[in-house]
Design an enzyme around this catalytic site. Structure first.
Site, PDB file in Angstrom:
ATOM      1  N   ASP A 122      68.487 125.404 -42.983  1.00  0.00           N
ATOM      2  CA  ASP A 122      69.582 124.718 -43.670  1.00  0.00           C
ATOM      3  C   ASP A 122      69.655 125.065 -45.157  1.00  0.00           C
ATOM      4  O   ASP A 122      68.649 125.125 -45.850  1.00  0.00           O
ATOM      5  CB  ASP A 122      69.451 123.203 -43.542  1.00  0.00           C
ATOM      6  CG  ASP A 122      70.626 122.512 -44.216  1.00  0.00           C
ATOM      7  OD1 ASP A 122      71.748 122.707 -43.754  1.00  0.00           O
ATOM      8  OD2 ASP A 122      70.409 121.817 -45.222  1.00  0.00           O
TER       9      ASP A 122
ATOM     10  N   ASP B 112      73.557 114.546 -45.507  1.00  0.00           N
ATOM     11  CA  ASP B 112      73.270 115.778 -46.252  1.00  0.00           C
ATOM     12  C   ASP B 112      72.959 115.423 -47.712  1.00  0.00           C
ATOM     13  O   ASP B 112      73.369 116.122 -48.646  1.00  0.00           O
ATOM     14  CB  ASP B 112      74.411 116.787 -46.147  1.00  0.00           C
ATOM     15  CG  ASP B 112      73.973 118.194 -46.562  1.00  0.00           C
ATOM     16  OD1 ASP B 112      72.798 118.385 -46.939  1.00  0.00           O
ATOM     17  OD2 ASP B 112      74.812 119.103 -46.509  1.00  0.00           O
TER      18      ASP B 112
END
EC number: 3.5.2.3
Lengths: 439, 305
Positions: A165, A318
């Site tokens: 990520d 996030d």
């Protein structure tokens, strides 16, 4: 409510709306916590008055009790960038936002691509954390996209998934092998879906606003090309694929189609993708700079539909803390990222108020669904276990004020926004990890 | 009508009256440049700092001459490097300079939006001298002044902007300015050099130069940067010049009084052939002359506060 430090953790919540989607439960009930143990949930709990004196009795009417929320996508920045966030401050922010578990991405310094780093994170979480920390290991060593990290060892030391990520896995063969090899260990592979050649130099969503502002755009196709590839690879390998931070209508459509074909894919989005549109960047405010970028109105609508019809399983934040050094600068040089742990709940509850989601669907997106994706026995209210639950007021009116956040960073584009819905108490592991109720 | 703004950041936010006011003032100030003693005391005692984070000779010199002709004291800080490379943030640099009490910053920066950011952090006036691919308002104003000189009006004109629109701040400022003043704007270039959804800016888009040449009262040719080839936007400069280079041959189909403009510097033989650049329709050097007058007008309006 009276509760001295030495008092045991004894609570009786009266007439709460208890929502536990894992058990298909949505009912008004009393909830009893004895010595930190979630002892009972039922319509009327009567305690003898001498016993009752040892309990904090809370009138919970119009409030909700839900499983401790799970955020499956955060950046805690420790080790390496403790000036932005630490495991201590990040988990404090989490419990203040109603979360009791956070999955932390591996792009720390050093990268979490080996047992030593995973163990370090878990050790710090045990020492200083306020909630459960679920480390996510890297797909590739050093996030360099060249060779696989040691998934077996990562899982053995406590990693719950693997991802690069922050960076896409550009090499399709490496992604294939990652999916195959992760299947060996029953680890989901989380895809940061972005074609780096298509997004190169991009600073915001490509469209009328990027044209007007003269900022290089990132086309939606940069995400969709990679989603299409990864879906094909998941179909090929039969491995569990999870698409992180979905931001475009096309990605929602492709994920929905793949799911209906039986491809083992799950997906998450973040509150900014169903709340904001890219015209917010008109003032060149770097708080709105995030990757993938905030898209257009049609994407926002598609994301909401995807949440409602189950195409998108989870809402993650996030949470990406950055200091003013990274954010308070020329637009092009500013870091991507928005913090979310302390602003997500009201934004998710807004979906309930506007009737996009039922209360139970909304709770599922941040409890049992992320637990299922990560293969963990969390996200539900377990009786006779140490309480892990969130007491919240879905109508609590307040103005989001990031200066009061527990996070070390302040990169919140929702600062100053009037909003509704807030965690009042967060129980983790049988203790009150956070409380907004007056003592 | 008094000009009330603290800063001049772009033409998108100006209204028609403000643009007219600047252009009228520029016309009246232009006369000073023709005098034997090219100086008036208007901005005596005022301090103008040229802060150029991108190489520029033409614009910086033009602003500097403009400021000096109004008797301002000027200082130039030029650096090709970004502020971050230097280790001091741009904001720190500006705060330090502000502590020296300047009246106007003339700012050029490679990153779109930077003048807006600086303007929020300083009490001095900020003039955007070009930010990234965003706006270059003084260039568009001098372009409009030049068109007005030759065409007497902007309302009803058809202006074709030719070339790399996607990366052009000159194009964006001209689009806003010309549209507000009633001109029709046609963008022309290969699809790779037209920004996405350009029509949302109220312009027409064409990919065939031959079709738009007969329609245009003004053809504004933009500089083609050679790195566009490396960015896979073009196969070769040769092919670009064949299809989109403005040549005397292609201009045969143009209107009799067509104006040829170019913000400079020119790539002769790429986007414009020498005979067109130096030909009878070219007003490229008039643009440069008018640049000083327009910048005098801007400094006059913002520097007096």
């Amino acid at each position: 409510m009276k509760k001295g430090k030495a008092d045991p953790c004894n609570y009786l919540f009266r007439r709460a709306r208890v929502i536990d989607p894992a058990r298909d439960l949505d009912a008004v009930a009393d909830v009893l916590v004895v010595d930190g143990i979630l002892t009972d949930i039922k319509p009327n709990i009567d305690l003898p008055s001498d016993r009752l004196a040892h309990f904090a009795v809370i009138d919970a009417s119009e409030k909700w009790i839900v499983p401790g929320l799970i955020d499956m996508h955060v950046h805690l920045r420790e080790p390496g960038e403790e000036y932005k966030e630490t495991i201590a401050t990040g988990t404090m922010a989490a419990v203040a936002g109603g979360y009791t578990a956070v999955a932390c991405m591996p792009n720390t310094k050093p990268v979490n691509d080996c047992a030593a780093v995973t163990e370090y994170i878990l050790e710090r979480a045990r020492e200083q954390g306020h909630c459960r920390v679920l480390p996510v290991g890297a797909v590739s060593s050093g996030l360099e996209g060249r060779s696989l990290a040691e998934f077996g060892e990562l899982k053995g030391s406590g990693a719950v998934a693997v991802t690069d990520d922050g960076r896409p896995v550009a090499n399709s063969m490496l992604m294939r092998r990652a999916l195959e090899y992760a299947k060996n260990f029953d680890l989901p592979v989380i895809s940061h879906a972005e074609d780096p050649a298509l997004s190169e130099g991009g600073l915001m969503n490509e469209g009328p606003t990027s044209t007007l502002l003269g900022l290089h755009g990132i086309p939606k196709a940069a995400e969709e090309v990679m989603v299409a590839r990864d879906l094909a690879l998941a179909e090929l390998t039969g491995a569990r694929l999870h698409i992180a931070h979905v931001s475009t209508a096309g990605a929602v459509r492709m994920i929905g189609e793949a799911k209906s074909r039986g491809v083992p894919v799950t997906a998450e989005t973040a509150p900014h993708y169903f709340t904001l549109t890219d015209d917010r960047l008109m003032t060149f405010d770097t708080l709105y700079k995030v990757n993938p970028p905030i898209r257009g109105p049609a994407d926002v609508e598609a994301i909401k539909r995807g949440l409602a019809d189950g195409t998108i399983d989870a809402v993650a934040t996030d949470h990406a803390p950055h200091s003013s050094i990274e954010k308070d600068t020329e637009f092009e040089y500013a870091a991507n990222g928005i913090i979310g742990l302390e602003s997500a709940l009201p934004l998710i509850l807004e979906l309930v108020r506007e009737k996009t989601l039922t209360p139970s669907q909304a709770v599922a997106k941040v409890s049992c669904n992320p637990a299922r994706i990560l293969g963990l026995p969390l996200g539900t209210l377990l009786l006779n276990q140490r309480a892990c639950m969130t007491y919240l007021d879905p109508e609590f009116y307040f103005v989001l004020d990031c200066t009061t956040f527990r996070s070390k960073s302040r990169n919140c584009p929702f600062h100053g926004q009037p909003t509704r819905g807030r965690a009042l108490m967060t129980f983790f592991n049988g203790k009150v990890a956070f409380s907004r109720l007056s003592k | 009508m008094p000009f009330k703004r603290k800063d001049l950041l772009g033409l998108r936010e100006l209204d028609v009256h403000e643009i007219e006011h600047i252009l009228e003032l520029a016309v009246s100030l232009k006369e000073i440049n023709a005098r034997p003693i090219k100086k008036v005391p208007t901005l005596r005692g005022k301090t103008v700092i040229h802060l150029f984070y991108e190489p520029s000779t033409r614009t910086r010199t033009s602003f500097d001459i403009a400021a000096k002709r109004l008797s301002a004291d000027t200082y130039s800080i030029t650096t090709a490097a970004s502020s971050m490379v230097k280790g001091e943030t741009l904001l720190d640099t500006v705060k330090n300079l502000e502590a020296m009490k300047p009246d106007v910053f003339v700012l050029r920066h490679t990153v779109s939006g930077t003048p807006h950011r600086i303007a929020r952090h300083t009490t001095a006036s900020v003039i955007n001298a070009g930010d990234g691919m965003h706006e270059h308002p003084s260039q568009a104003l001098l372009d409009m002044m030049t068109m007005l000189e030759h065409k007497k009006k902007l309302d009803g004109l058809t202006v074709a902007i030719l070339g790399d629109i996607a990366h052009s701040r000159v194009a964006r400022s001209n689009i806003w300015g010309l549209r507000k003043m009633g001109a029709k704007v046609i963008l022309c270039g290969p699809i790779t050099l037209i920004p996405p959804e350009a029509h949302t800016m109220g312009v027409e888009v064409s990919h065939k130069l031959g079709e738009i040449i007969p329609e245009a009262d003004v053809i504004m040719v933009l500089r083609l940067q050679k790195e566009r080839q490396q960015q896979m936007l073009l196969p070769s400069l040769r092919e670009y010049s064949i299809y989109y280079g403005l040549t005397a041959e292609k201009l045969k189909k143009a209107r009799r009084n067509v104006l040829i403009m170019h913000p400079g510097p020119l790539n002769r033989g790429v986007e414009i052939s020498p005979d067109v650049a130096d030909g009878p329709h070219s007003v490229i050097l008039d643009q440069v002359t008018n640049g000083v007058a327009v910048r005098m007008a801007l400094l006059y309006l913002l520097g007096q506060k």
